[in-house]
Design a protein around this motif. Structure first.
Motif, short mmCIF file in Angstrom:
data_model
loop_
_atom_site.label_atom_id
_atom_site.label_comp_id
_atom_site.label_asym_id
_atom_site.label_seq_id
_atom_site.Cartn_x
_atom_site.Cartn_y
_atom_site.Cartn_z
N ASP A 359 -16.48 -88.67 -54.75
CA ASP A 359 -17.29 -87.69 -55.48
C ASP A 359 -18.53 -88.31 -56.13
OD1 ASP A 359 -15.49 -85.76 -54.77
OD2 ASP A 359 -14.55 -85.59 -56.75
N THR A 360 -18.43 -89.55 -56.55
CA THR A 360 -19.49 -90.16 -57.35
C THR A 360 -20.34 -91.17 -56.58
OG1 THR A 360 -18.05 -91.95 -58.13
CG2 THR A 360 -18.12 -89.93 -59.45
N ASP A 361 -19.90 -91.58 -55.38
CA ASP A 361 -20.57 -92.66 -54.65
C ASP A 361 -20.57 -93.94 -55.50
OD1 ASP A 361 -21.92 -93.89 -52.54
OD2 ASP A 361 -23.88 -93.38 -53.34
N LEU A 362 -19.43 -94.24 -56.07
CA LEU A 362 -19.27 -95.38 -56.98
C LEU A 362 -19.64 -96.70 -56.31
CD1 LEU A 362 -18.05 -95.74 -59.91
CD2 LEU A 362 -15.94 -96.44 -58.75
N ASN A 363 -20.33 -97.57 -57.06
CA ASN A 363 -20.71 -98.89 -56.53
C ASN A 363 -19.66 -99.97 -56.77
OD1 ASN A 363 -23.66 -97.75 -57.64
ND2 ASN A 363 -23.72 -98.69 -55.62
N MET A 364 -18.96 -99.88 -57.90
CA MET A 364 -18.16 -101.03 -58.31
C MET A 364 -16.97 -100.60 -59.17
SD MET A 364 -19.48 -104.29 -60.57
CE MET A 364 -18.47 -105.75 -60.79
N ILE A 365 -15.87 -101.34 -59.02
CA ILE A 365 -14.72 -101.21 -59.91
C ILE A 365 -14.55 -102.54 -60.64
CG2 ILE A 365 -12.24 -100.81 -60.11
CD1 ILE A 365 -12.40 -99.29 -57.43
N GLN A 366 -14.61 -102.48 -61.96
CA GLN A 366 -14.31 -103.66 -62.77
C GLN A 366 -12.85 -103.56 -63.19
OE1 GLN A 366 -17.23 -104.52 -65.82
NE2 GLN A 366 -18.90 -103.73 -64.57
N TRP A 367 -12.02 -104.41 -62.57
CA TRP A 367 -10.57 -104.35 -62.75
C TRP A 367 -10.20 -105.08 -64.03
CZ3 TRP A 367 -7.76 -101.52 -59.18
CH2 TRP A 367 -8.41 -101.21 -57.98
N ARG A 368 -10.21 -104.36 -65.14
CA ARG A 368 -9.99 -104.95 -66.46
C ARG A 368 -8.54 -104.85 -66.91
NH1 ARG A 368 -14.32 -106.28 -69.81
NH2 ARG A 368 -16.21 -106.49 -68.59
N ASN A 369 -8.07 -105.90 -67.58
CA ASN A 369 -6.72 -105.87 -68.13
C ASN A 369 -6.67 -104.95 -69.35
OD1 ASN A 369 -5.62 -107.96 -66.34
ND2 ASN A 369 -7.07 -109.29 -67.40
N PHE A 370 -5.62 -104.17 -69.44
CA PHE A 370 -5.47 -103.20 -70.52
C PHE A 370 -4.83 -103.90 -71.71
CE2 PHE A 370 -4.33 -98.40 -71.04
CZ PHE A 370 -5.20 -98.34 -72.11
N ASN A 371 -5.59 -104.02 -72.80
CA ASN A 371 -5.11 -104.71 -74.00
C ASN A 371 -4.37 -103.73 -74.91
OD1 ASN A 371 -6.34 -106.97 -72.99
ND2 ASN A 371 -8.08 -106.90 -74.38
N ILE A 372 -3.06 -103.64 -74.72
CA ILE A 372 -2.28 -102.66 -75.48
C ILE A 372 -0.79 -102.95 -75.32
CG2 ILE A 372 -1.94 -100.93 -73.66
CD1 ILE A 372 -2.98 -98.84 -75.81
N ASP A 373 -0.02 -102.57 -76.34
CA ASP A 373 1.44 -102.68 -76.28
C ASP A 373 1.93 -101.69 -75.23
OD1 ASP A 373 4.20 -102.02 -76.73
OD2 ASP A 373 4.07 -102.88 -78.74
N PRO A 374 2.58 -102.17 -74.15
CA PRO A 374 2.97 -101.26 -73.06
C PRO A 374 3.87 -100.11 -73.50
CG PRO A 374 3.11 -103.54 -72.35
CD PRO A 374 2.87 -103.58 -73.82
N ASP A 375 4.91 -100.41 -74.28
CA ASP A 375 5.83 -99.35 -74.72
C ASP A 375 5.12 -98.33 -75.60
OD1 ASP A 375 7.82 -100.69 -73.40
OD2 ASP A 375 8.71 -101.57 -75.19
N TRP A 376 4.31 -98.84 -76.51
CA TRP A 376 3.60 -97.99 -77.45
C TRP A 376 2.62 -97.07 -76.71
CZ3 TRP A 376 -1.58 -97.96 -79.47
CH2 TRP A 376 -1.74 -97.26 -80.67
N TYR A 377 1.90 -97.65 -75.74
CA TYR A 377 0.93 -96.87 -74.96
C TYR A 377 1.60 -95.74 -74.20
CZ TYR A 377 -2.17 -95.87 -70.98
OH TYR A 377 -2.94 -95.25 -70.02
N LEU A 378 2.64 -96.06 -73.46
CA LEU A 378 3.31 -95.04 -72.66
C LEU A 378 3.92 -93.96 -73.55
CD1 LEU A 378 5.05 -97.26 -69.94
CD2 LEU A 378 2.98 -95.87 -69.70
N GLY A 379 4.43 -94.38 -74.71
CA GLY A 379 4.97 -93.41 -75.64
C GLY A 379 3.91 -92.50 -76.22
N GLN A 380 2.74 -93.09 -76.53
CA GLN A 380 1.65 -92.32 -77.14
C GLN A 380 1.11 -91.26 -76.19
OE1 GLN A 380 -0.08 -92.53 -80.29
NE2 GLN A 380 1.75 -93.61 -80.95
N ILE A 381 1.02 -91.58 -74.90
CA ILE A 381 0.46 -90.60 -73.97
C ILE A 381 1.55 -89.76 -73.29
CG2 ILE A 381 -1.58 -92.02 -73.57
CD1 ILE A 381 -0.46 -92.67 -70.80
N GLY A 382 2.81 -90.07 -73.61
CA GLY A 382 3.91 -89.23 -73.16
C GLY A 382 4.25 -89.34 -71.69
#
Length: 429
Positions: A359-382
């Protein structure tokens, strides 16, 4: 042979448990890791104790998964230019504290070396730990402070970012090279769960740094960015940094600055790191010379994006439109893609990312590490069920196979790399 599990004694000492092979986590579950996925912990990486968490490993004799009861689990922070493929696997105890805002990559020990589950995704060395000379940084900091004694933005970047938080981008500015950070906005129109510059007082985590407290003027921006664009190797100036809110809220000032900058020099690239919330503002910036955009997202799916970003007065469709706007001007469009093994690499996300690229004709993906507590993150977004998982590396390979022109990396490319040889024109030691 797989590395052995690591554990901490709670006093800053880390040991290997030779009765357990290390495993990795994706989503909520632990998985065996193929030996070829492990690489040596890169220079600049760190190991963390995970208090209140017991590491999960594979019993060397029985082949069954079990907990390590000898101490707390251990994870690795992998340095920029590397993307983690698995999260550290552990079981969280009921009284465990929420982890701070860092990435938690699976780690192990083998043949007197630490190993992590990661891949080097970027050849550019602009934030390589070995490339920073403390004496040169101090000299460069003092020089900039003396050269621009009344510039609040230079003062913020040098005293706060460079000297207090050792920000890699600010340190590079002190050394007169590559990408120059240009924070502009003390406010934000999103309420990201894992915001690194602002957290509510009642929250169980704290921000990793203080946010910009003033609104720079266009004159303050132009004063030090023009010399950088004229003199630095592979020069970029980037609006939108970790020490600020959303730069598009200051788009009028940025527009004024870009116009003035381009009166002085055509050199280098002008970039904005943004949540992409205001497509009309992006259009106005492109009209005066914005070269590239990097839009941050934790997902290509609206129902995963929204509960994390908690946007004010914009929606997911706006970030897609902002990418389209930049491409319509012939600019470079990237996404700052927060990789969370088990969620990023599920089949539903794969289909959504394919659609976003188309859809966007994207040029690049910057594969960044997600800086967050995994359990807390998944719980927060349900999120409780990720569906079918393919693995981050296979996910990357499949996207590259279908979209060979989409570049992979970790940093905003300089104009030389955008217009020249992507595999050659970037910072080298």
């Amino acid at each position: 042979m797989s590395p052995f599990l690591l554990y901490s004694d709670g006093n800053g000492n880390i040991f290997e448990d030779t009765t357990l092979y290390a495993v990795g986590r994706a989503g909520w579950d632990a998985y065996p890791v193929e030996p070829e996925v492990w690489i040596e912990l890169p220079t600049g990486g760190n190991l963390y104790e995970l208090p209140g968490r017991r590491g999960i490993g594979i019993d060397v004799e029985t082949g069954d998964m079990r907990l390590c009861e000898k101490g707390w689990a251990v994870a690795a922070f992998i340095p920029p230019a590397h993307t983690g493929l698995f999260i550290a696997a552990y079981e969280t105890m009921p009284d465990a504290p929420t982890l701070p805002l860092f990435c938690y990559t699976a780690a192990g020990w083998l043949d007197d070396k630490f190993y992590v589950t990661a891949v080097r995704i970027e050849s550019d060395i602009r934030q390589e730990a070995a490339g920073y000379d403390e004496a040169l940084i101090e000299n460069g900091t003092n020089h900039l402070m003396a050269a621009y004694p009344h510039n609040r933005l230079v003062k913020h970047l040098m005293e706060n970012c460079c000297q207090t938080y050792t920000c890699p981008a600010a340190r590079n500015l002190s050394l007169g090279r590559w990408e120059c950070p240009v924070p502009t906005s003390p406010a934000c129109n999103a309420n990201c769960i894992g915001c690194i510059s602002f957290q509510p007082a009642e929250e169980t985590i704290v921000s990793t740094q203080d946010r910009l407290t003033f609104k720079p003027t266009a004159e303050e921006i132009v004063e030090f960015t023009v010399p950088h664009l004229m003199n630095a190797p592979y020069p970029i100036i980037s609006f939108g940094q970790g020490c600020e809110g959303e730069p598009l809220l200051m788009w009028e000032t940025i527009r004024e600055a870009i116009i003035e900058i381009r009166k002085h020099t055509p050199n280098g690239s002008i970039n904005i790191n943004t949540n992409g919330s205001k497509p009309n503002a992006v259009r106005a910036l492109c009209e005066v010379g914005l070269n590239s955009i990097r839009v941050s997202t934790n997902s290509a799916r609206k129902h995963i994006y929204t509960p994390y970003y908690r946007p004010n007065n914009y929606q997911f469709e706006d970030i897609v439109e902002s990418l389209k706007v930049v491409r319509s001007f012939g600019g470079w469009a990237s996404i700052n893609y927060f990789v969370f093994p088990g969620m990023t690499d599920c089949e539903e996300e794969y289909e959504a990312l394919r659609k976003l690229i188309q859809d966007t004709d994207l040029n690049m993906i910057q594969w960044r590490n997600f800086n967050i507590d995994p359990d807390w993150y998944l719980g927060q977004i349900g999120v409780t069920d990720m569906g079918e998982i393919m693995g981050v590396k296979q996910f990357q390979d499949l996207i590259k196979e279908e979209f060979p022109n989409v570049k992979y990396g970790y940093f905003n490319p300089p104009i030389e790399r955008i217009k020249g040889d992507y595999e050659l024109d970037f910072a080298h030691l």
